[in-house]
Design a protein around this motif. Structure first.
Motif, PDB file in Angstrom:
ATOM      1  N   UNK A 165      20.299 -50.015   0.680  1.00 39.31           N
ATOM      2  CA  UNK A 165      21.173 -51.170   0.913  1.00 39.31           C
ATOM      3  C   UNK A 165      22.625 -50.735   0.824  1.00 39.31           C
ATOM      4  N   UNK A 166      23.472 -51.466   1.521  1.00 40.45           N
ATOM      5  CA  UNK A 166      24.920 -51.249   1.473  1.00 40.45           C
ATOM      6  C   UNK A 166      25.577 -52.562   1.077  1.00 40.45           C
ATOM      7  N   UNK A 167      26.381 -52.532   0.028  1.00 46.76           N
ATOM      8  CA  UNK A 167      27.113 -53.705  -0.434  1.00 46.76           C
ATOM      9  C   UNK A 167      28.596 -53.492  -0.136  1.00 46.76           C
ATOM     10  N   UNK A 168      29.073 -54.146   0.944  1.00 47.15           N
ATOM     11  CA  UNK A 168      30.482 -53.998   1.320  1.00 47.15           C
ATOM     12  C   UNK A 168      31.346 -54.828   0.387  1.00 47.15           C
ATOM     13  N   UNK A 169      32.393 -54.197  -0.152  1.00 44.04           N
ATOM     14  CA  UNK A 169      33.196 -54.812  -1.205  1.00 44.04           C
ATOM     15  C   UNK A 169      34.570 -55.298  -0.752  1.00 44.04           C
ATOM     16  N   UNK A 170      35.044 -54.828   0.406  1.00 41.10           N
ATOM     17  CA  UNK A 170      36.386 -55.236   0.852  1.00 41.10           C
ATOM     18  C   UNK A 170      37.188 -54.026   1.273  1.00 41.10           C
ATOM     19  N   UNK A 171      38.485 -54.045   0.999  1.00 45.96           N
ATOM     20  CA  UNK A 171      39.367 -52.952   1.393  1.00 45.96           C
ATOM     21  C   UNK A 171      39.024 -51.677   0.645  1.00 45.96           C
ATOM     22  N   UNK A 172      39.344 -50.536   1.263  1.00 47.34           N
ATOM     23  CA  UNK A 172      39.070 -49.244   0.646  1.00 47.34           C
ATOM     24  C   UNK A 172      39.661 -49.192  -0.764  1.00 47.34           C
ATOM     25  N   UNK A 173      38.854 -48.761  -1.694  1.00 41.17           N
ATOM     26  CA  UNK A 173      39.224 -48.735  -3.107  1.00 41.17           C
ATOM     27  C   UNK A 173      38.407 -49.706  -3.922  1.00 41.17           C
ATOM     28  N   UNK A 174      37.945 -50.785  -3.286  1.00 43.42           N
ATOM     29  CA  UNK A 174      37.150 -51.783  -4.003  1.00 43.42           C
ATOM     30  C   UNK A 174      35.796 -51.219  -4.415  1.00 43.42           C
ATOM     31  N   UNK A 175      35.249 -50.323  -3.605  1.00 40.54           N
ATOM     32  CA  UNK A 175      33.965 -49.725  -3.954  1.00 40.54           C
ATOM     33  C   UNK A 175      34.032 -48.957  -5.254  1.00 40.54           C
ATOM     34  N   UNK A 176      35.095 -48.188  -5.438  1.00 39.00           N
ATOM     35  CA  UNK A 176      35.258 -47.424  -6.675  1.00 39.00           C
ATOM     36  C   UNK A 176      35.473 -48.330  -7.882  1.00 39.00           C
ATOM     37  N   UNK A 177      36.156 -49.453  -7.666  1.00 41.42           N
ATOM     38  CA  UNK A 177      36.336 -50.382  -8.786  1.00 41.42           C
ATOM     39  C   UNK A 177      35.002 -51.003  -9.192  1.00 41.42           C
ATOM     40  N   UNK A 178      34.207 -51.416  -8.198  1.00 40.90           N
ATOM     41  CA  UNK A 178      32.903 -51.987  -8.516  1.00 40.90           C
ATOM     42  C   UNK A 178      31.980 -50.951  -9.149  1.00 40.90           C
ATOM     43  N   UNK A 179      32.088 -49.693  -8.716  1.00 39.87           N
ATOM     44  CA  UNK A 179      31.239 -48.649  -9.291  1.00 39.87           C
ATOM     45  C   UNK A 179      31.471 -48.524 -10.796  1.00 39.87           C
TER      46      UNK A 179
END
Length: 324
Positions: A194-208
């Motif tokens: 699965x892929x959970x899109x989080x928004x603008x680049x950088x949001x993925x690292x914050x959610x991680x």
């Protein structure tokens, strides 16, 4: 004597010869491969190696680089192109995946001498999939944009450890301009469930960091409550069997209790990397007080100093039980 009808004979005439069949299959394969993005995987630790193996299995042209070349050789025997530098790996690639331990190494692999950005084609995609922290990710996004404004940066760490990565069962926490990177979809499909899109680049690292902070709290809780169960006369099996079927029976808890019960602490997520992520989360929290995570970080730091850093994070049970 067997009499063959004209229609049967004409049908035989239309069947391809063996060589024709092979040529058609090869043509179909070439057409299929031509529609797939070429992927360069930079960094072949447990996660990067699993990503590359799954990309090969999915039929995507795969180029690999690792500082220790021997880790790439088995992938080469299975169809990957083994490269001598990040730049060479990125040449002819549509998507570059970085999966290295920390921010300085990631910057070196992308932006250093013979770095991937020197070889990546115009409008290529960089998918940064390691856990390197919030501010380092933002800085990397800026530096990549300054050097290669044409490149699409996808920030995409994953939720999952070694075994799920090998099975293609991780969850990608993606962020960035999805529409500008159509080639990323088949890549993520090959390596994840699965892929959970989080928004603008950088949001993925914050959610991680949010996800990993939760995981670290959970692991410490599993280790401490497993000891409490034993102190009160119950086995690890008793503990799990009581949870099983109820709302607290998370699959992750079952896996970690199984490791504790068996004494097999082969790393799915090494303690030293769990400690790194705890510290990154505390750093990102800023003024937010997180006393439990801070205490866990201090305890895990002592366990790493005691020589347990290469073991799975579930080794913390063993450390807590035997430190006194």
């Amino acid at each position: 004597m067997i009499i063959m009808s004209p229609s049967f004979l004409s049908g035989l005439a239309e069947l391809p010869r063996a060589g024709q069949t092979v040529r058609r299959e090869n043509r179909y394969r070439e057409e299929f491969m031509s529609t797939q993005p070429t992927v360069a995987v930079l960094g072949l630790g447990a996660m990067g190696y699993a990503f590359a193996a799954n990309l090969i299995s999915a039929g995507l042209p795969t180029r690999v680089w690792n500082r220790t070349r021997s880790k790439a050789e088995n992938l080469g025997r299975n169809g990957a192109t083994v490269c001598n530098s990040p730049r060479e790996a990125a040449e002819s690639a549509d998507v570059v995946i970085t999966m290295v331990p920390d921010a300085p190494t990631t910057e070196e692999v992308l932006l250093g001498d013979n770095g991937a950005l020197e070889g990546l084609k115009q409008q290529g995609v960089v998918a940064q999939m390691g856990t390197i922290g919030v501010e380092p990710t933002e800085q990397l996004i800026r530096r990549v944009k300054d050097k290669r404004p044409d490149v699409v940066f996808i920030d995409a760490p994953v939720s999952g450890t070694k075994a799920p990565a090998e099975q293609g069962q991780v969850v990608v926490l993606a962020s960035g301009d999805r529409d500008a990177a159509p080639g990323i979809e088949p890549v993520f499909e090959a390596i994840s469930k699965a892929v959970k899109w989080q928004g603008q680049a950088g949001a993925g690292s914050r959610m991680k960091l949010v996800v990993n902070a939760w995981l670290i709290h959970m692991m410490e809780g599993v280790a401490e409550t497993a000891q409490l169960a034993e102190q009160l006369g119950f086995s690890i099996d008793d503990f799990w069997n009581t949870l099983d079927g109820g709302p607290l029976a998370a699959p992750y808890v079952k896996v970690k209790l199984g490791m504790i019960d068996s004494g097999n602490f082969d790393a799915q997520m090494a303690l030293e990397w769990g400690l790194k992520d705890a510290r990154l989360a505390l750093e990102a929290a800023g003024d937010l007080d997180m006393p439990a995570l801070r205490r866990i970080s201090e305890t895990w730091s002592k366990a790493v100093d005691a020589g347990h850093g290469d073991a799975d994070i579930s080794i913390i049970y063993h450390y807590l039980k035997n430190r006194g």
